[in-house]
Design an enzyme around this catalytic site. Structure first.
Site, PDB file in Angstrom:
ATOM      1  N   TRP A  14     -36.170 -47.350  -7.407  1.00  0.00           N
ATOM      2  CA  TRP A  14     -37.538 -46.888  -7.626  1.00  0.00           C
ATOM      3  C   TRP A  14     -37.580 -45.360  -7.585  1.00  0.00           C
ATOM      4  O   TRP A  14     -38.282 -44.710  -8.363  1.00  0.00           O
ATOM      5  CB  TRP A  14     -38.468 -47.455  -6.547  1.00  0.00           C
ATOM      6  CG  TRP A  14     -39.873 -46.928  -6.640  1.00  0.00           C
ATOM      7  CD1 TRP A  14     -40.880 -47.413  -7.417  1.00  0.00           C
ATOM      8  CD2 TRP A  14     -40.423 -45.810  -5.924  1.00  0.00           C
ATOM      9  NE1 TRP A  14     -42.023 -46.669  -7.242  1.00  0.00           N
ATOM     10  CE2 TRP A  14     -41.776 -45.677  -6.317  1.00  0.00           C
ATOM     11  CE3 TRP A  14     -39.917 -44.912  -4.982  1.00  0.00           C
ATOM     12  CZ2 TRP A  14     -42.607 -44.689  -5.815  1.00  0.00           C
ATOM     13  CZ3 TRP A  14     -40.752 -43.923  -4.482  1.00  0.00           C
ATOM     14  CH2 TRP A  14     -42.085 -43.828  -4.893  1.00  0.00           C
ATOM     15  N   HIS A  15     -36.781 -44.792  -6.669  1.00  0.00           N
ATOM     16  CA  HIS A  15     -36.798 -43.334  -6.546  1.00  0.00           C
ATOM     17  C   HIS A  15     -36.256 -42.656  -7.796  1.00  0.00           C
ATOM     18  O   HIS A  15     -36.798 -41.653  -8.246  1.00  0.00           O
ATOM     19  CB  HIS A  15     -35.985 -42.893  -5.326  1.00  0.00           C
ATOM     20  CG  HIS A  15     -36.767 -42.967  -4.053  1.00  0.00           C
ATOM     21  ND1 HIS A  15     -36.905 -44.135  -3.353  1.00  0.00           N
ATOM     22  CD2 HIS A  15     -37.468 -42.039  -3.369  1.00  0.00           C
ATOM     23  CE1 HIS A  15     -37.655 -43.917  -2.281  1.00  0.00           C
ATOM     24  NE2 HIS A  15     -38.021 -42.647  -2.272  1.00  0.00           N
ATOM     25  N   GLY A  16     -35.157 -43.178  -8.328  1.00  0.00           N
ATOM     26  CA  GLY A  16     -34.608 -42.503  -9.491  1.00  0.00           C
ATOM     27  C   GLY A  16     -33.679 -43.407 -10.262  1.00  0.00           C
ATOM     28  O   GLY A  16     -33.005 -44.260  -9.679  1.00  0.00           O
TER      29      GLY A  16
END
Lengths: 332, 474
Positions: free
Chosen positions: B324-326
């Site tokens: 989700w972050h990257g």
């Protein structure tokens, strides 16, 4: 009603903050420092956006590196043009330390640009290895530039024109770090910028001999590290630039390629590595643009104290001289 | 616009007085909705259309789910809405990653293709608002909440500018209660909210950008060869930087919302004073960890289906957290490492967790420092631009000798970082037992003045750095 202590908290804190800021300003002004606009990619983008606004006025993109950024005055250019009944909007897009071909390519590919591009460059700057130096600026403009950034940059420019506290080199933590490292107060820079991104080098405020020696030493180191391409290879690469210029011409725009004044060891080293007859003159034969070399025009042969840049006092004279030559050559 | 920009200062100076002086609650909601659209559109007006599409489609789909006569239709609308949200997120955030990964895998079997640049620009805040819209659809589908008939109220939930681009990730149920009942702008709440805004900006501008960023920028540069000390210094400095950056943003968001009479849930509560990674995730990016718990970990089965399945669920949840972050392997590795820490911690607690020594205060301090060190070890995967670079830094941190390692100079950058680290950890230890910001109005007002003056002056005298908020890239 607000709790009295909250009210007091905010009033006192505001008074301390304003008082502290004023004391900061007064102290540093007393030490001889002055506010100055700090150049940035956002400021470049702000100007780049103007280059594609519809004419009139005639959009004049001033491309180049430090010699254009510290050597031409958009304000003087505008006033001089007005004197000959020309409504011009000179836009400073030169970037200190960065050759300009990425910016020229960007303008060529932008169908909205139909103005005049004055490209300050020498034969070294036409070497393909340095074409992309301004690509970061171009990318910033196309990918990150937004209305929000524009408003911020305009307000920041206003703040930097009026307050030393708006200069990053005077940030509290930065000053604290200088103190910890016993570095003394910030360097009194001899380069200043206006809000139109035009800069100026005031050599009265500098050690000219030291700057000159350092600049020449750098150039002496540069050429052995980056051996010039053969004239044939250089000219072959430059044909791509010719195509960009043709694109601008086809839209009714114009391009001027201008070799700005340099002197002393600088011109000697340049000439030794990129002999004019083998490089510049060969390009002039195929380039569909006016190519100006300062050596051909006594009015442009202005003193460069550090061998590479004219002094702030000569910027207006330089701008007027260039404008007159452009007019004589029928570009304006 | 970012909270630390002059554009936002101007925006707030215009919007807040209009909002505060209007009497009609519907009119004030209209002002907030329009202001939020201006706030978002000032980055890229095109992406406002994307946000509008997601908002209107989910609002409409939720009503269809609620009104569906049978389970099949309910499911159809549910999956239509979820698929729409995930497709947009997948395209804008993950398409380039999947294309690159496919090419790398083809190359492994000897088939090489030219790299593809899809040229996709990531819409700001898409990861955050997609999670909010998914939670709304799931909650309606599960009949935890009723869908709203008011498109304006749902639009306000999605776009409310303090939380729009980087959270906290809100749930519709929590937010809607505040849009149904008129918000009251009080002088005290405005004063406290503005105080929190100043506190958030102080953390970001002074802490993240001036105190901690210089060291992590040096150590995580691709051409820097970090030895043991430099690698740990870089990891600690980035842990503090990302905390100051994101907690600063979240605190500013909470403060701004409070000024407008809204309550947003806290996103950070002294995470570096945590004892153990499990506690840390109840204090770090709280709205995300709660979301992952409710919409990923619990639906996967939690620990209900056995211990081993529970561990797998933890690993899946945290790998998803990383993703989700990257869209990069190093983010997945960061998430997976946190999953592994949590599994390891649980195993340790089951075997030696009952020892009395863990309750002794100095031991708890040591455990808190160990937790911070583990977090910092993992954060290397978050900060490094590639998995290879992260691995180089981690091996240095684990004591493997690095050839020609550079020595980190003991200069002012380092000294300021060490001072910042000690102050930062001490303050978090002091704040650990204090919930939210209720302690602030309770302290003696001269201290409040001193703290506010110090922060305000430091902000005013810290111009120039224009580092984007780290979480804006997600």
């Amino acid at each position: 009603m607000m709790n009295t202590r909250w009210l007091l908290t905010w009033l006192l804190a505001a008074a301390i903050t304003i008082g502290g800021w004023l004391a900061f300003e007064i102290y540093w002004r007393d030490q001889g420092y002055r506010p100055t606009v700090m150049d940035s990619m956002d400021l470049w983008s702000l100007n780049r956006a103007r280059a594609v606004k519809s004419a009139p006025p005639l959009r004049v993109a001033l491309l180049g590196a430090s010699r254009i950024q510290y050597g031409l005055s958009p304000a003087v250019f505008r006033d001089e043009a007005r004197a000959i009944n020309l409504d011009a909007d000179p836009i400073m897009l030169a970037v200190n330390g960065h050759y300009p071909l990425a910016a020229l390519r960007d303008l060529a590919m932008d169908e909205k640009f139909t103005g005049l591009a004055i490209v300050g460059i020498d034969s070294r700057g036409m070497d393909k290895r340095v074409w992309d130096m301004q690509e970061k600026h171009v990318r910033q403009y196309h990918h990150d530039w937004s209305p929000s950034r524009e408003v911020h940059r305009r307000l920041l420019t206003y703040a930097q024109q009026h307050a030393i506290a708006a200069r990053p080199d005077f940030a509290a933590v930065t000053l604290g770090k200088r103190m910890l490292d016993h570095q003394g107060p910030p360097y009194k820079d001899y380069v200043t910028f206006d809000r139109d991104r035009a800069g100026g080098t005031d050599y009265r405020k500098s050690d000219i001999a030291a700057i000159r020696n350092a600049r020449v030493a750098d150039l002496r180191k540069y050429y052995p590290l980056y051996t010039p391409p053969t004239p044939e290879a250089w000219l072959s690469d430059s044909r791509e630039v010719v195509q960009w210029v043709e694109k601008i011409n086809a839209r009714g725009g114009k391009v001027v390629i201008y070799r700005e004044p340099v002197s002393g060891e600088h011109i000697e080293l340049d000439e030794a590595n990129f002999p004019r007859a083998s490089y510049w003159d060969k390009l002039a034969a195929i380039m569909p643009a006016l190519m100006l070399d300062f050596r051909d025009y006594p009015a442009l042969n202005i003193d460069t104290p550090d061998t590479s840049h004219i002094d702030i006092k000569d910027i207006d004279r330089h701008t007027r001289a260039l404008l007159r030559i452009l007019r004589l050559k029928g570009v304006l | 616009m970012t909270f630390d920009s002059l554009t936002f200062a101007l925006f707030l100076a215009i919007v807040f007085p209009i909002y505060a002086t209007l009497q009609s609650w519907p009119a004030r909601k209209n002002v907030l909705l329009v202001a939020s659209c201006v706030f978002y559109g000032s980055w890229n007006p095109f992406f406002l259309l994307l946000l509008a599409f997601t908002t209107v489609f989910d609002w409409w789909a939720a009503q269809r789910i609620h009104a569906a006569a049978n389970l099949r239709t309910r499911r159809l609308w549910f999956w239509a809405a979820i698929t729409a949200s995930l497709t947009l997120l997948g395209y804008f955030k993950y398409a380039q990653f999947f294309a690159n990964t496919a090419l790398e895998w083809f190359a492994l079997v000897g088939v090489t293709y030219q790299p593809i640049d899809l040229g996709i620009v990531l819409p700001l805040g898409i990861s955050f608002y997609t999670f909010e819209s998914i939670s709304y659809i799931v909650d309606v589908y599960k009949k935890r909440i009723e869908p709203t008939k008011s498109l304006r109220d749902y639009g306000l939930f999605m776009t409310f500018f303090p939380h729009l681009v980087a959270g906290p990730i809100m749930r519709f149920g929590d937010f809607n209660a505040q849009t149904v009942t008129p918000r009251v702008v009080t002088a005290d709440a405005t004063a406290l909210g503005a105080y929190m805004l100043v506190g958030g900006l102080f953390l970001k501008i002074v802490g993240a950008d001036h105190v901690f960023a210089p060291i992590s920028d040096i150590v995580f540069a691709a051409d820097y060869k970090a030895g043991f000390v430099a690698a740990w210094a870089g990891a600690f400095s980035f842990s503090m930087q990302v905390y100051c950056d994101f907690a600063g943003y979240s605190l500013a968001a909470l403060g701004i919302a409070k000024m407008f009479g809204f309550h947003l849930p806290p996103n950070f509560e002294s995470p570096f004073a945590s004892v153990g990674i499990a506690e840390l995730w109840t204090r770090w990016h709280i709205s995300l960890s709660n979301w992952l718990r409710d919409y990923v970990f619990n639906p996967l089965g939690h620990y209900r289906k056995g211990r081993v399945r529970g561990y797998i669920n933890v690993m899946i949840t945290f790998a998803a957290c990383g993703f989700w972050h990257g869209a990069a392997w190093h983010f997945i590795a960061w998430g997976a490492l946190h999953g592994a820490f949590l599994v390891g911690e649980r195993l340790l607690k089951e075997s030696i967790g009952g020892w009395k020594i863990w309750a002794v205060q100095p031991v708890r301090w040591l455990l808190a420092l160990l937790t911070f060190a583990l977090f910092s070890l993992a954060v290397v995967f978050f900060r490094a631009s590639t998995l290879t670079l992260a691995w180089e830094r981690v091996t240095a941190m684990l004591g493997v000798e690095i050839k020609d390692a550079a020595t980190l100079a003991w200069n002012a950058d380092c000294k300021v970082f060490v001072i910042g680290l000690v102050v930062g950890l001490t303050v978090q230890a002091w704040l650990k037992s204090r919930k939210g910001w209720e302690w602030l109005p309770a302290i003696a007002w001269p201290w409040r003045v001193a703290l506010l003056s110090l922060m305000s002056l430091a902000i005013v005298l810290s111009p120039g750095k224009t580092n984007a908020f780290i979480y804006f890239q997600f």
